[in-house]
Design an enzyme around this catalytic site. Structure first.
Site, PDB file in Angstrom:
ATOM      1  N   ARG A 149       0.846  -1.201   0.000  1.00 36.12           N
ATOM      2  CA  ARG A 149       0.000   0.000   0.000  1.00 36.12           C
ATOM      3  C   ARG A 149       0.879   1.247   0.000  1.00 36.12           C
ATOM      4  NH1 ARG A 149      -1.564   1.678   4.616  1.00 36.12           N
ATOM      5  NH2 ARG A 149      -2.278  -0.324   5.387  1.00 36.12           N
TER       6      ARG A 149
ATOM      7  N   TYR B 298     -16.839  15.906 -15.836  1.00 38.13           N
ATOM      8  CA  TYR B 298     -17.157  14.498 -15.615  1.00 38.13           C
ATOM      9  C   TYR B 298     -18.243  14.375 -14.532  1.00 38.13           C
ATOM     10  CZ  TYR B 298     -16.489   9.621 -14.388  1.00 38.13           C
ATOM     11  OH  TYR B 298     -16.693   8.302 -14.130  1.00 38.13           O
TER      12      TYR B 298
ATOM     13  N   ASP C  74      -8.071  18.372 -14.792  1.00 36.81           N
ATOM     14  CA  ASP C  74      -8.309  16.985 -15.184  1.00 36.81           C
ATOM     15  C   ASP C  74      -7.944  16.885 -16.664  1.00 36.81           C
ATOM     16  OD1 ASP C  74      -9.391  14.594 -16.091  1.00 36.81           O
ATOM     17  OD2 ASP C  74     -11.103  14.659 -14.725  1.00 36.81           O
TER      18      ASP C  74
ATOM     19  N   LYS D 237      -8.496   5.700 -19.244  1.00 34.48           N
ATOM     20  CA  LYS D 237      -8.868   6.162 -20.577  1.00 34.48           C
ATOM     21  C   LYS D 237      -7.660   6.084 -21.520  1.00 34.48           C
ATOM     22  CE  LYS D 237     -12.578   6.836 -18.208  1.00 34.48           C
ATOM     23  NZ  LYS D 237     -12.933   8.097 -17.598  1.00 34.48           N
TER      24      LYS D 237
END
Ligand SMILES: *Cc1c(COP(=O)(O)O)cnc(C)c1O
Length: 380
Positions: free
Chosen positions: A46, A98, A170, A195
């Site tokens: 992690r 978005y 973004d 994407k």
């Protein structure tokens, strides 16, 4: 080195132990420590993992930045940035964005005491007007989703810097190949690597990229503390995908421009949104801040919703699906898919009509794509 070379080599040196040319998938949760307090740089996956580390280095390199952080999704990366703020802080966000970002602001962070004002991305002055004393962050997406508007990053950064407000962009729709917001004055870049960066519709991932050491430390701390990290396999798939980002982006753009020109002359099409069309009011800003126009376009069909349904139903190559940026062409219906969490009045106010469809143009042969559209039009 240039972009294409960095995509293939940065952060991805051959494996020191075996010479493996490709960064291995370090599928391990933990790392043996040589002695108490003595380890090789990794303790627990992690906190850090070598496959993820390779990805974080190359992501930073592609944005010409100092630091990259990988997250389990684009939304997790977005959440990390909002988590830099505290109760009582205010955000100014561009209004065409978005749907999931809108959702998290309104449904999650609002109740934690963050408030957001939405500025009209067509009206530069609206950003300045929306700023309050407690504004700590300006959040923009460009090109925007789904109307492919272009926000002038440099102009916005001048307002934000004057007032000591952070500017986050973004950059998912452009990819670092076509646009580098940090070079235009942004402080933070966010990606849904799901994407274009991964590019093959096979993983969900996100990233934050930036230059400021102090902000990086805070975000790195948050990444480990909140724990929304990508697993090594997913990091490996993103690494594999992004090696071909430059050639994919060129192909996406060539096909999108070809289809945008075709669609903009079609009698059954009311309107086409693509910043690469000279007729687009966003064309000049796009030319200024982007190296290309990317592969996303939206269109409004003439007539009723039934026509939209028929059109979509008769497409064979354009798959009806959420998401974008993969090698295959996808079509989506924002009103019922990506923007379903936005109330209808909000949606209409923002120009996301019931006749709007969004296309992620893939890298299939462009003549085949056009033929598919042509044949679907005959049913409308
Ligand atoms: C998909 C997307 C996101 C969210 O990313 P996930 O990987 O789906 O969590 C954020 N911003 C934009 C512009 C997107 O297209």
């Amino acid at each position: 080195m240039r972009f294409e070379t960095r995509a293939i080599h940065d952060g991805q040196q051959p494996d020191a132990l075996t010479g493996a040319v490709i960064v291995p998938v370090y599928q391990t949760s933990t790392f043996q420590q040589e002695a108490i307090g003595k380890h090789k740089g990794y303790e627990y996956s992690r906190t850090g993992n070598p496959t993820r580390q390779a990805l974080e280095v190359v992501l930073a390199s592609l944005e010409e930045a100092k630091f990259g952080l990988a997250f389990a999704s684009g939304v997790a990366a977005t959440t990390a940035v909002f988590s830099l703020l505290k109760k009582g802080d205010h955000i100014v966000a561009g209004d065409d964005m978005y749907g999931g970002t809108y959702r998290i602001l309104e449904k999650v962070f609002k109740k934690w005491g963050l408030s957001t004002s939405y500025a009209d991305v067509d009206n530069f002055g609206s950003f300045e007007k929306a700023i309050r004393k407690n504004t700590k962050l300006i959040w923009i997406e460009t090109p925007t989703n789904p109307l492919l508007k272009i926000v002038d990053i440099q102009k916005i950064s001048k307002i934000s810097h004057r007032r000591n407000i952070l500017l986050a962009v973004d950059n998912t729709f452009a990819s670092p190949y076509f646009q580098k917001p940090l070079l235009c004055g942004a402080d933070i870049v966010v990606h849904s690597t799901t994407k274009y960066i991964a590019g093959h519709s096979d993983i969900v991932g996100g990233a934050v990229v930036l230059n400021d050491q102090k902000l990086y430390n805070e975000l790195k701390y948050y990444q480990n503390a909140a724990g929304a990290v990508p697993g090594p396999w997913d990091c490996w798939l993103v690494l594999r995908g992004l090696k071909t980002l430059p050639i994919r982006m060129k192909a996406h753009q060539e096909n999108a421009l070809y289809l945008a020109r075709y669609l903009s002359k079609h009698p059954k099409v009311e309107r086409v949104y693509y910043p690469g069309l000279k007729s687009s009011k966003n064309y000049s800003v796009a030319r200024k801040q982007m190296l290309g126009f990317s592969g996303m376009l939206s269109l409004e069909l003439k007539g009723s919703f039934e026509k939209v349904e028929k059109f979509i139903a008769h497409l064979k190559l354009f798959l009806l699906a959420e998401s974008l940026g993969g090698v295959e062409s996808l079509i989506s219906y924002p009103a019922k898919m990506t923007h379903v969490s936005m109330p209808r009045e909000e949606r209409l106010k923002r120009g996301i009509t019931d006749n709007l469809v969004r296309i992620s143009v893939g890298i299939e042969n462009k003549y085949d794509l056009r033929k598919d559209l042509e044949s679907a039009f005959t049913f409308v």
